[in-house]
Design an enzyme around this catalytic site. Structure first.
Site, PDB file in Angstrom:
ATOM      1  N   SER A  70       0.823  -1.211   0.000  1.00 46.91           N
ATOM      2  CA  SER A  70       0.000   0.000   0.000  1.00 46.91           C
ATOM      3  C   SER A  70       0.859   1.264   0.000  1.00 46.91           C
ATOM      4  CB  SER A  70      -0.913   0.022   1.230  1.00 46.91           C
ATOM      5  OG  SER A  70      -1.630  -1.178   1.360  1.00 46.91           O
TER       6      SER A  70
HETATM    7  N1  SAH Z   1      -0.394  -5.178   4.079  1.00 48.50           N
HETATM    8  C1  SAH Z   1       0.256  -5.528   2.833  1.00 48.50           C
HETATM    9  C2  SAH Z   1      -0.632  -5.238   1.640  1.00 48.50           C
HETATM   10  C3  SAH Z   1      -0.678  -6.396   0.701  1.00 48.50           C
HETATM   11  S1  SAH Z   1      -1.954  -6.354  -0.522  1.00 48.50           S
HETATM   12  C4  SAH Z   1       1.613  -4.866   2.724  1.00 48.50           C
HETATM   13  O1  SAH Z   1       1.981  -4.071   3.609  1.00 48.50           O
HETATM   14  O2  SAH Z   1       2.369  -5.169   1.795  1.00 48.50           O
HETATM   15  C5  SAH Z   1      -3.201  -7.359   0.237  1.00 48.50           C
HETATM   16  C6  SAH Z   1      -2.848  -8.798   0.468  1.00 48.50           C
HETATM   17  O3  SAH Z   1      -4.032  -9.450   0.946  1.00 48.50           O
HETATM   18  C7  SAH Z   1      -2.388  -9.598  -0.744  1.00 48.50           C
HETATM   19  O4  SAH Z   1      -1.121 -10.135  -0.506  1.00 48.50           O
HETATM   20  C8  SAH Z   1      -3.452 -10.697  -0.874  1.00 48.50           C
HETATM   21  O5  SAH Z   1      -2.931 -11.947  -1.315  1.00 48.50           O
HETATM   22  C9  SAH Z   1      -3.965 -10.785   0.550  1.00 48.50           C
HETATM   23  N2  SAH Z   1      -5.279 -11.412   0.716  1.00 48.50           N
HETATM   24  C10 SAH Z   1      -6.400 -11.278  -0.051  1.00 48.50           C
HETATM   25  N3  SAH Z   1      -7.410 -12.025   0.462  1.00 48.50           N
HETATM   26  C11 SAH Z   1      -6.922 -12.635   1.573  1.00 48.50           C
HETATM   27  C12 SAH Z   1      -7.468 -13.521   2.549  1.00 48.50           C
HETATM   28  N4  SAH Z   1      -8.728 -13.982   2.472  1.00 48.50           N
HETATM   29  N5  SAH Z   1      -6.677 -13.937   3.567  1.00 48.50           N
HETATM   30  C13 SAH Z   1      -5.399 -13.527   3.663  1.00 48.50           C
HETATM   31  N6  SAH Z   1      -4.814 -12.685   2.776  1.00 48.50           N
HETATM   32  C14 SAH Z   1      -5.569 -12.237   1.747  1.00 48.50           C
END
Ligand code: SAH
Length: 224
Positions: A70
């Site tokens: 993000s």
């Molecule tokens: N907080 C992260 C943002 C990653 S983007 C950072 O600082 O880099 C959001 C992430 O959520 C992705 O990696 C995606 O694979 C994950 N995601 C989506 N649905 C999910 C679920 N049901 N359980 C766990 N992770 C999930």
């Protein structure tokens, strides 16, 4: 450390200072602890190799598997809304790069971070271990069902979007706890903050418009 390495570290520190001043403090984030931690944590170590100089720009960046780390401002805003305190147990859904977990880990006691894509979970686990974040446990699982083994949580933070908040996450929030999640349609959402009061009542407030990747799992979007 080699001379060029010291120069590199110094210029990354300057980029971080500018990021916090121009993108975060200037947009109204006032929590001193959040600003301090964002100044300290080397965000460039959480982006793919070759992207390190872009790490401090005012935007999300691709981290592989179609996912993103993000935008710095959004990380700061979500952390401020979560209001972590030093004794808190926090559930972080969507580990991705592990950067948000790293930021929150400096302001809480322990983080359980859940990621559904095994490759991203493995990379983040390895990175967080190498960088010395000993209070973060990365779990490969579907976060839409929460993570029962350590529930209830003082705070729950979700980095992927759906039209509503998965019910088990609200159940796993302790009275007095806070949950932060992007809620809305697939192309634009708003950050929602839910507070569970001592009597179990939920109080919701609505914040900035945002654009997150989809939350995929049993209580959210189906896997395409
Ligand atoms: N907080 C992260 C943002 C990653 S983007 C950072 O600082 O880099 C959001 C992430 O959520 C992705 O990696 C995606 O694979 C994950 N995601 C989506 N649905 C999910 C679920 N049901 N359980 C766990 N992770 C999930």
């Amino acid at each position: 450390m080699e001379d060029w390495d010291i120069d590199h570290q110094r210029s990354f520190r300057h980029m971080r200072e500018a990021m916090v001043a121009d993108q975060i403090a200037a947009r109204g984030i006032a929590n001193r602890d959040v600003l301090r931690v964002m100044r300290e944590i080397p965000r460039h170590r959480f982006v793919p190799p070759g992207q390190s100089t872009a790490a401090y720009e005012d935007r999300p960046l691709p981290i592989g598997n179609g996912q993103t780390i993000s935008q710095p401002y959004i990380v700061a805003l979500m952390t401020e809304l979560l209001e972590p305190t030093p004794d808190d147990l926090i559930l972080d859904i969507g580990t991705g790069s592990g950067y948000l977990a790293a930021v929150v880990s400096r302001l809480a006691n322990r983080i359980i971070s859940v990621e559904r894509i095994p490759h991203l979970a493995d990379c983040a686990r390895h990175r967080l271990q190498c960088e010395g974040y000993g209070n973060i446990e990365v779990v490969t699982a579907d976060g839409t069902i929460g993570y029962a083994p350590h529930a209830p949580y003082d705070g729950i933070i979700i980095s992927a979007a759906y039209q509503s908040i998965p019910p088990l996450l609200l159940e796993q929030l302790r009275p007095g706890g806070r949950l932060v999640m992007p809620v809305g349609a697939d192309d634009e959402q708003r950050l929602h903050k839910v507070q569970k009061l001592a009597d179990g009542t939920l109080q919701t407030t609505c914040h900035s418009p945002v654009r997150f990747v989809p939350l995929i799992g049993r209580y959210a979007w189906a896997d395409a």
